[in-house]
Enzyme design. Structure first.
Site, PDB file in Angstrom:
ATOM      1  N   LYS A 266       0.888  -1.195  -0.021  1.00  0.00           N
ATOM      2  CA  LYS A 266       0.105   0.066  -0.074  1.00  0.00           C
ATOM      3  C   LYS A 266       0.935   1.217  -0.135  1.00  0.00           C
ATOM      4  O   LYS A 266       1.871   1.214   0.572  1.00  0.00           O
ATOM      5  CB  LYS A 266      -0.910   0.082   1.406  1.00  0.00           C
ATOM      6  CG  LYS A 266      -1.973  -0.962   1.330  1.00  0.00           C
ATOM      7  CD  LYS A 266      -2.707  -0.842   2.604  1.00  0.00           C
ATOM      8  CE  LYS A 266      -3.841  -2.084   2.706  1.00  0.00           C
ATOM      9  NZ  LYS A 266      -4.840  -1.560   1.682  1.00  0.00           N
TER      10      LYS A 266
ATOM     11  N   ARG B 147     -10.232 -11.401   2.031  1.00  0.00           N
ATOM     12  CA  ARG B 147     -11.085 -12.600   1.336  1.00  0.00           C
ATOM     13  C   ARG B 147     -10.623 -13.807   1.529  1.00  0.00           C
ATOM     14  O   ARG B 147     -11.260 -14.839   1.323  1.00  0.00           O
ATOM     15  CB  ARG B 147     -11.663 -12.145  -0.068  1.00  0.00           C
ATOM     16  CG  ARG B 147     -10.532 -12.166  -1.123  1.00  0.00           C
ATOM     17  CD  ARG B 147     -11.037 -11.225  -2.293  1.00  0.00           C
ATOM     18  NE  ARG B 147     -10.977  -9.759  -1.889  1.00  0.00           N
ATOM     19  CZ  ARG B 147     -11.221  -8.793  -2.911  1.00  0.00           C
ATOM     20  NH1 ARG B 147     -11.461  -9.091  -4.027  1.00  0.00           N
ATOM     21  NH2 ARG B 147     -11.103  -7.559  -2.588  1.00  0.00           N
TER      22      ARG B 147
HETATM   23  N1  BES Z   1      -8.126  -3.946   4.382  1.00  0.00           N
HETATM   24  C1  BES Z   1      -8.085  -3.351   3.187  1.00  0.00           C
HETATM   25  C2  BES Z   1      -9.515  -2.502   2.934  1.00  0.00           C
HETATM   26  C3  BES Z   1      -9.681  -1.242   3.881  1.00  0.00           C
HETATM   27  C4  BES Z   1      -9.307  -0.029   3.024  1.00  0.00           C
HETATM   28  C5  BES Z   1     -10.026  -1.252   5.075  1.00  0.00           C
HETATM   29  C6  BES Z   1      -9.474   0.989   3.574  1.00  0.00           C
HETATM   30  C7  BES Z   1     -10.211  -0.131   5.526  1.00  0.00           C
HETATM   31  C8  BES Z   1      -9.881   1.287   4.849  1.00  0.00           C
HETATM   32  C9  BES Z   1      -8.135  -4.434   2.119  1.00  0.00           C
HETATM   33  O1  BES Z   1      -7.475  -5.477   2.537  1.00  0.00           O
HETATM   34  C10 BES Z   1      -7.717  -4.082   0.863  1.00  0.00           C
HETATM   35  O2  BES Z   1      -6.567  -3.590   0.826  1.00  0.00           O
HETATM   36  N2  BES Z   1      -8.596  -4.068  -0.199  1.00  0.00           N
HETATM   37  C11 BES Z   1      -8.210  -3.685  -1.405  1.00  0.00           C
HETATM   38  C12 BES Z   1      -8.738  -4.667  -2.566  1.00  0.00           C
HETATM   39  C13 BES Z   1      -8.296  -4.561  -3.941  1.00  0.00           C
HETATM   40  C14 BES Z   1      -6.790  -4.880  -3.848  1.00  0.00           C
HETATM   41  C15 BES Z   1      -8.930  -5.439  -4.730  1.00  0.00           C
HETATM   42  C16 BES Z   1      -8.762  -2.275  -1.714  1.00  0.00           C
HETATM   43  O3  BES Z   1     -10.039  -1.924  -1.150  1.00  0.00           O
HETATM   44  O4  BES Z   1      -8.081  -1.492  -2.372  1.00  0.00           O
HETATM   45 MN    MN Z   2      -5.445  -5.421   1.953  1.00  0.00          MN
END
Ligand code: BES
Ligand code: MN
Ligand code: ZN
Length: 499
Positions: free
Chosen positions: A276, A350
């Protein structure tokens, strides 16, 4: 943290020193209160001067009121009687808590000229006070006393005066149990990831044993044996091993099928190799908000001895980049036997839930499963911070959840699912891939992924990513996380499964 209030209920009480609070409906002309509280009519006079009518959550304060036994009189507006909801009572309690400031002692008069307040309403008010008083300041070496709810380490004696005191006292047992569960969830979420890894989180869950909850903790070895390749693939990039915690509350009849709640517990989500960006990454200490809500819920249900059989399951991992971390393109085999191509290691929740849901269904054959997860950023783009996303294969369960959401003001909005979205996660190399491949319908493709692990069991997925972290501040919450889900699911259980 324990509550800073010591709340008791009385049918009547003479005002004596300290802060006294009265409530005011717009509908009422006069104020009510005890003998000697306001012999000079200071409240009515101040209300005329300040044009205080009793608008919801409005506040009017008089110091050293003439002839009064109280040192300080505060009136809190309740709005119109006809518009007052059960949740409005929590908000009113929160407003009263804020109005107390650093008072050492308070008497709160709830009955109004035009309304005798019920035990339930009183308990709601008291719950709002407890929730508002929450703070997370264990890492502040100087405790901050100057914000609205005062210092956490002193206990404030609060007497709530209401004709329905006996009913209120009984109903408050539930409020107290709910406050305990929400507080626990908030504490777990606010805690940084260096302190709360998977092992430490599991140890926190184990403390529920004291309340009569059965606890089983599965280690990496156990999960390997079960074939949980999806969960383990996420965990392998961290030096801290994963855990899966099974919590069992048996408050119902032996023959009743259990109901199950499953939580995503990523103690920290760096994104893994699909790392990230730095900005805001610290918020990912809260990527276990679903698991925290499940633990908080189990705490509440056990404390109030809920008459239901309830399973709580949380998958605890840390998502880190490392020499041993999984790579984009890796293919893992889940406990269900289905294979998954990992397109993006940041779509890890997931993977954890796929195995946790399959395990829950396979082992317990529950009447339904509800999972909670901070699963996608996309849900916040769709709904913002005031509704969590609800995805489900069952209309009855959805209707029950939506109704509980309205009652508790932990609101949900049902999102679409379907065959076309399901197709978006088909993979060239494996049974499925862990992203939709584009940003389109990002929250739904995540839900479709989970659906492939729940079989025919009624199931709902609550995407709480945008509601439980950096939560909006309101009358009953000033915490970074509001502990979303505990009140909602306690209400769901109470309304539908304890009859
Ligand atoms: N934990 C994150 C989602 C999240 C984002 C929670 C902001 C709280 C605040 C999750 O694991 C994630 O990174 N999701 C990705 C999925 C994508 C890579 C398909 C996302 O939402 O960008
Ligand atoms: Mn994630
Ligand atoms: Zn995540």
């Amino acid at each position: 943290m324990t509550s800073k209030f010591d709340i008791s209920f009385a049918r009547s009480a003479k005002a004596s020193g300290g802060t006294a609070i009265v409530l005011k409906l717009i509908d009422d002309e006069a104020f009510s209160g005890a003998d000697g509280l306001d012999p000079a009519g200071s409240l009515a006079r101040a209300a005329r001067i300040a044009k205080f009518k009793g608008k919801f959550a409005a506040k009017m304060e008089i110091l050293a009121p003439q002839g009064s036994a109280a040192d300080r009189l505060v009136a809190i507006g309740l709005g119109k009687a006809a518009e007052l909801t059960p949740h409005g009572w929590l908000r009113a309690g929160g407003a009263a808590c804020a109005a107390l400031g650093d008072a050492d002692k308070a008497t709160i008069y709830l009955d109004m000229p035009g309304m005798a307040v019920t035990g339930e309403q009183t308990a709601g008010f008291a719950l709002g006070m407890l929730l508002r008083a929450y703070r997370f300041d264990r890492y502040k070496s100087k405790k901050n006393n100057d914000d609205d709810a005062g210092s956490a380490d002193k206990t404030v004696r609060v007497t709530i005066v209401v004709a329905a005191a006996t009913d209120a006292k009984r109903a408050f047992e539930t409020s107290d149990a709910i406050a305990g569960g929400v507080t626990l969830a908030r504490d777990l979420i606010n805690e940084p990831a260096n302190v709360l890894g998977p092992v430490e989180f599991a140890a926190k869950a184990k403390e529920l044993e004291k309340l009569g909850v059965g606890i089983e903790i599965l280690t990496e070895k156990d999960m390997k044996k079960l074939g949980m390749g999806a969960l383990l693939g996420v965990a392998q990039g961290s030096v801290r091993p994963p855990r899966l915690v099974v919590m069992e509350w048996k408050g119902g009849k032996a023959k009743d099928k259990p109901i199950a709640f499953v939580g995503k517990g990523v103690v920290f989500d760096t994104g893994g190799i699909s790392i990230k960006p730095a900005a805001g990454m610290e918020d990912m200490k809260g990527d276990m908000g679903g698991a925290a809500a499940v633990v908080g819920l189990m705490h509440t249900l056990a404390t109030r001895k809920a008459k239901a059989n309830v399973i709580g399951i949380i998958g605890l991992v840390e998502n880190m980049p490392d020499g041993n971390a999984q790579r984009p393109g890796d293919i893992v085999t889940s406990m269900s036997g289905q294979t998954i191509e990992v397109i993006n290691t940041d779509a890890e929740g997931r993977l954890v839930l796929g195995d946790a849901l399959y395990y829950t269904n396979d082992r317990f054959k529950p009447a339904f499963m509800v999972n909670l997860a901070t699963l996608t950023g996309a849900i916040g783009i769709a709904l913002g911070s005031h509704h969590a996303g609800l995805f489900s294969n069952d209309d009855t369960l959805s209707a029950n959840l939506l109704a509980a959401g309205i009652a508790t003001d932990e609101k949900l909005w049902r999102m679409p699912m379907g065959r076309e979205y399901d197709k978006m996660i088909d993979s060239k190399f494996a049974d499925m891939k862990n992203t939709g491949g584009s940003r389109q319908a990002g929250a739904t493709t995540a839900a479709q992924f989970l659906k492939r692990f729940v079989g025919e069991t009624p199931w709902a997925h609550l995407d709480i990513a945008a509601v439980t972290l950096a939560s909006p501040t309101d009358e009953i919450n000033t915490s970074w996380s509001n502990g979303f889900g505990v009140r909602l699911l306690d209400e769901l259980v109470r309304r539908n499964y304890e009859g």
